[in-house]
Enzyme design. Structure first.
Site, short mmCIF file in Angstrom:
data_model
loop_
_atom_site.label_atom_id
_atom_site.label_comp_id
_atom_site.label_asym_id
_atom_site.label_seq_id
_atom_site.Cartn_x
_atom_site.Cartn_y
_atom_site.Cartn_z
N ASN A 158 0.81 -1.23 0.00
CA ASN A 158 0.00 0.00 0.00
C ASN A 158 0.84 1.28 0.00
O ASN A 158 0.40 2.29 -0.52
CB ASN A 158 -1.05 -0.02 1.12
N GLU A 256 4.63 -3.46 12.46
CA GLU A 256 3.67 -2.38 12.15
C GLU A 256 2.50 -3.07 11.47
O GLU A 256 2.58 -3.45 10.30
CB GLU A 256 4.30 -1.34 11.22
N CYS A 290 -3.24 1.76 6.68
CA CYS A 290 -3.42 1.19 8.01
C CYS A 290 -3.98 2.22 8.98
O CYS A 290 -4.52 1.86 10.01
CB CYS A 290 -2.10 0.64 8.52
P1 NAP Z 1 0.27 -9.04 4.22
O1 NAP Z 1 -0.54 -10.02 3.46
O2 NAP Z 1 0.59 -9.33 5.64
O3 NAP Z 1 1.60 -8.84 3.36
C1 NAP Z 1 2.62 -7.95 3.74
C2 NAP Z 1 3.97 -8.51 3.32
O4 NAP Z 1 4.16 -9.77 3.95
C3 NAP Z 1 4.14 -8.76 1.83
O5 NAP Z 1 5.47 -8.46 1.47
C4 NAP Z 1 3.88 -10.25 1.71
O6 NAP Z 1 4.56 -10.84 0.61
C5 NAP Z 1 4.49 -10.75 2.99
N1 NAP Z 1 3.99 -12.04 3.45
C6 NAP Z 1 2.72 -12.52 3.38
N2 NAP Z 1 2.67 -13.75 3.94
C7 NAP Z 1 3.93 -14.06 4.35
C8 NAP Z 1 4.54 -15.19 4.98
N3 NAP Z 1 3.83 -16.26 5.33
N4 NAP Z 1 5.86 -15.14 5.24
C9 NAP Z 1 6.59 -14.05 4.92
N5 NAP Z 1 6.09 -12.96 4.32
C10 NAP Z 1 4.77 -12.96 4.04
O7 NAP Z 1 -0.41 -7.61 4.24
P2 NAP Z 1 -0.96 -6.77 3.02
O8 NAP Z 1 -2.36 -7.16 2.73
O9 NAP Z 1 0.00 -6.81 1.89
O10 NAP Z 1 -0.90 -5.30 3.65
C11 NAP Z 1 -1.98 -4.70 4.23
C12 NAP Z 1 -1.87 -4.76 5.75
O11 NAP Z 1 -0.73 -4.02 6.17
C13 NAP Z 1 -3.04 -4.11 6.42
O12 NAP Z 1 -3.45 -4.89 7.51
C14 NAP Z 1 -2.47 -2.78 6.91
O13 NAP Z 1 -3.14 -2.23 8.01
C15 NAP Z 1 -1.07 -3.16 7.22
N6 NAP Z 1 -0.19 -1.98 7.21
C16 NAP Z 1 0.30 -1.54 8.40
C17 NAP Z 1 1.09 -0.41 8.44
C18 NAP Z 1 1.62 0.11 9.74
O14 NAP Z 1 2.54 0.94 9.69
N7 NAP Z 1 1.12 -0.32 10.87
C19 NAP Z 1 1.42 0.26 7.25
C20 NAP Z 1 0.90 -0.24 6.05
C21 NAP Z 1 0.11 -1.38 6.05
P3 NAP Z 1 3.82 -11.19 -0.76
O15 NAP Z 1 3.28 -9.92 -1.27
O16 NAP Z 1 4.92 -11.74 -1.59
O17 NAP Z 1 2.77 -12.18 -0.42
#
Ligand code: NAP
Length: 486
Positions: A158, A256, A290
């Site tokens: 994002n 995060e 987020c």
């Molecule tokens: P996600 O599915 O958790 O993916 C985030 C990252 O983790 C991607 O690089 C993904 O790689 C990787 N990943 C997924 N499964 C994994 C595993 N089993 N092992 C290792 N890496 C893995 O989250 P998203 O849907 O992309 O992002 C949205 C989420 O991020 C929302 O919940 C949002 O609130 C949160 N967010 C939080 C912040 C903050 O600062 N708190 C900022 C931005 C976003 P792949 O893409 O290769 O699958």
């Protein structure tokens, strides 16, 4: 083809030890433009062996980088910052093409991303230790701050650039090397940053970008003992799993994670300002942040006026391709995101919510969705307890301040929160009552390199940005000198 002034910024390979690595054909994957559905490029990937090589390269580089002076590291980071800003237009084009957000928002993110590099370049030369007044006449107690060593980061789609620099810049400033695995949907913003780090003179192996199967790479980055610090931004579900994986080698970790931000509007608020704040917080990045207002809580006395004004503002949003002028809402990242948004709307509707506007896939097709406002939403609906991550503003009514704070805190998350009020006593009471890492008071935008970003409860561990952000990449070493008078 992307229209770039500098085509050398569009890199489709992993960057390991200062080299563009071909990887393994079996790990290659297509990157899709979410707006058109067309293939943007093919990214090379690596498996476990490649990830281990990246860790080894980062370890070698760390031993050189940590012994450079803080000023030398700072100058290289300053050059990186300058190059990011000089190439802001191209980097924004790459981002809009792979992520979908409007070009103006992408430009804004590039400036935000660069601001972390600048901030931590400035912090690099101010990492002070301490001399502690001793408990004994003949001993001296000294604290040194040292880089933790090899760091690894996994980042989401994002904010494809800023979520990387928010981790890499403090790591590099502290004297650490880092391996970044960006989201598979947005790897090209990451490789463009790598190319600019190379041009800035950041030594080989200090900043690495690797892509491929996230589970395989994640296994190496979380379990390898050479990695001493792991930082993750993404969903709470994945963060929890990766935290468990880190436990075996007792790494320092930062997480995060997801949010469920309340946005509270009290009767005494400036309603026009609150509407403007809600629009900025809710609809930026098509609701995929987020810190997005996930639940808009409005006091009964102003509910009708606020909802009318919000509705008018939402109806003025323009949905379309991020490269089209005046577009304010790009597509959602993929079909899973569309289905989640639809499921939250359907659930709310089945429990009595009214759709004031939107509520459906957009006539443009693909993953475009109509900006939506829901009225009469209640706490038994999914939208109250889960992160929607889309352009849906649910309006909840409340009577008293106590009720609003209770509703706001009734969640496992604790990242961002917002409220609008002109009463100074209420401002203190509510600020102190909210169980959130960040509170926006009379504003819908809270992020800045100078401010500590992070969450409480299941929204995470640690803080990024600000003077606190660099601590995550430092170890404290205590020296006790005895018998100093001989
Ligand atoms: P996600 O599915 O958790 O993916 C985030 C990252 O983790 C991607 O690089 C993904 O790689 C990787 N990943 C997924 N499964 C994994 C595993 N089993 N092992 C290792 N890496 C893995 O989250 P998203 O849907 O992309 O992002 C949205 C989420 O991020 C929302 O919940 C949002 O609130 C949160 N967010 C939080 C912040 C903050 O600062 N708190 C900022 C931005 C976003 P792949 O893409 O290769 O699958």
């Amino acid at each position: 083809m992307l229209q770039l002034k500098d085509a050398g910024l569009f890199r489709q390979r992993c960057y390991i030890d200062g080299k563009w690595t071909a990887g393994d054909a079996a790990d290659e994957f297509d990157v899709i433009n979410p707006s058109s559905g067309a293939k943007l490029g093919v990214m090379t990937g690596i498996g476990e062996t490649g990830a281990k090589q990246a860790v080894d390269a980062a370890e070698n580089a760390s031993n050189i980088w940590r012994h450079m002076t803080a000023r030398q590291r700072s100058r290289r980071l300053m050059r990186w910052h300058k190059l990011i800003m000089e190439n802001q237009d191209d980097l924004a084009v790459i981002m809009t093409a792979e992520q979908g957000k409007p070009l103006l928002e992408s430009k804004g993110e590039i400036a935000y991303s660069a601001s972390f590099v600048e901030w931590f370049a400035e912090e690099a030369v101010r990492i002070y230790g301490d001399v502690i007044p001793s408990h004994e006449r003949e001993s001296r107690l000294i604290v040194l701050k040292e880089p933790v060593g090899v760091c690894a980061a996994i980042t989401p789609w994002n904010f494809p650039s800023a979520m990387i620099t928010r981790k890499a810049a403090p790591a590099l400033a502290a004297g650490c090397s880092i391996i970044v695995k960006p989201a598979s949907q947005t790897p090209f913003s990451a490789t463009a940053l790598a190319e600019l780090s190379r041009r800035a003179g950041i030594p080989e192996g200090v900043f690495n970008v690797i892509c491929g199967d996230s589970e395989k790479i994640g296994n190496v980055l979380t379990r390898n003992e050479k990695v001493r610090k792991f930082s993750f931004t993404g969903s709470t579900e994945t963060g929890s799993k990766l935290m468990e994986q880190c436990a075996g080698s007792i790494k320092k970790i930062s997480l995060e994670l997801g949010g469920n931000a309340p946005f509270i509007v009290f009767d005494d608020a400036d309603i026009d300002a609150a509407v403007a704040g809600a629009m900025a917080s809710k609809y930026r990045n098509t609701g995929q942040t987020c810190v997005c207002a996930n639940r808009i809580l409005v006091q009964n006395g102003i509910y009708d006026e606020f909802s009318k004004k919000l509705l008018k503002a939402v109806q003025s949003l323009i949905v379309g391709d991020g490269f089209t002028e005046n577009v304010t809402q790009g597509p959602l990242i993929d079909m899973n995101a569309v289905k989640k948004v639809e499921s939250h709307i359907a659930d709310a509707q089945s429990k009595g919510a009214e759709i004031l506007t939107g509520g459906r896939r957009h006539s443009l097709g693909g993953t475009f969705f109509e900006p939506t406002v829901l009225a009469d939403t209640t706490s038994d609906m999914k939208i109250f307890s889960e992160e929607t991550f889309g352009p849906v503003a649910p309006l909840f009514k409340f009577d008293t301040e106590e009720e609003a704070v209770k509703m706001a805190n009734d969640t496992q998350y604790g990242l961002a929160s917002y409220f609008y009020s002109k009463d100074s006593a209420r401002i203190w009471r509510v600020s102190e009552g909210l169980e959130y890492g960040m509170v926006g008071i009379n504003t819908g935008i809270i992020s800045a390199a100078a401010a500590p970003f992070g969450g409480m409860k299941q929204s995470g561990i640690g803080r990024e940005g600000s003077k606190y952000g660099i601590d995550e990449y430092l170890e404290i070493k205590y020296l006790c000198m005895g018998n100093v008078y001989g």
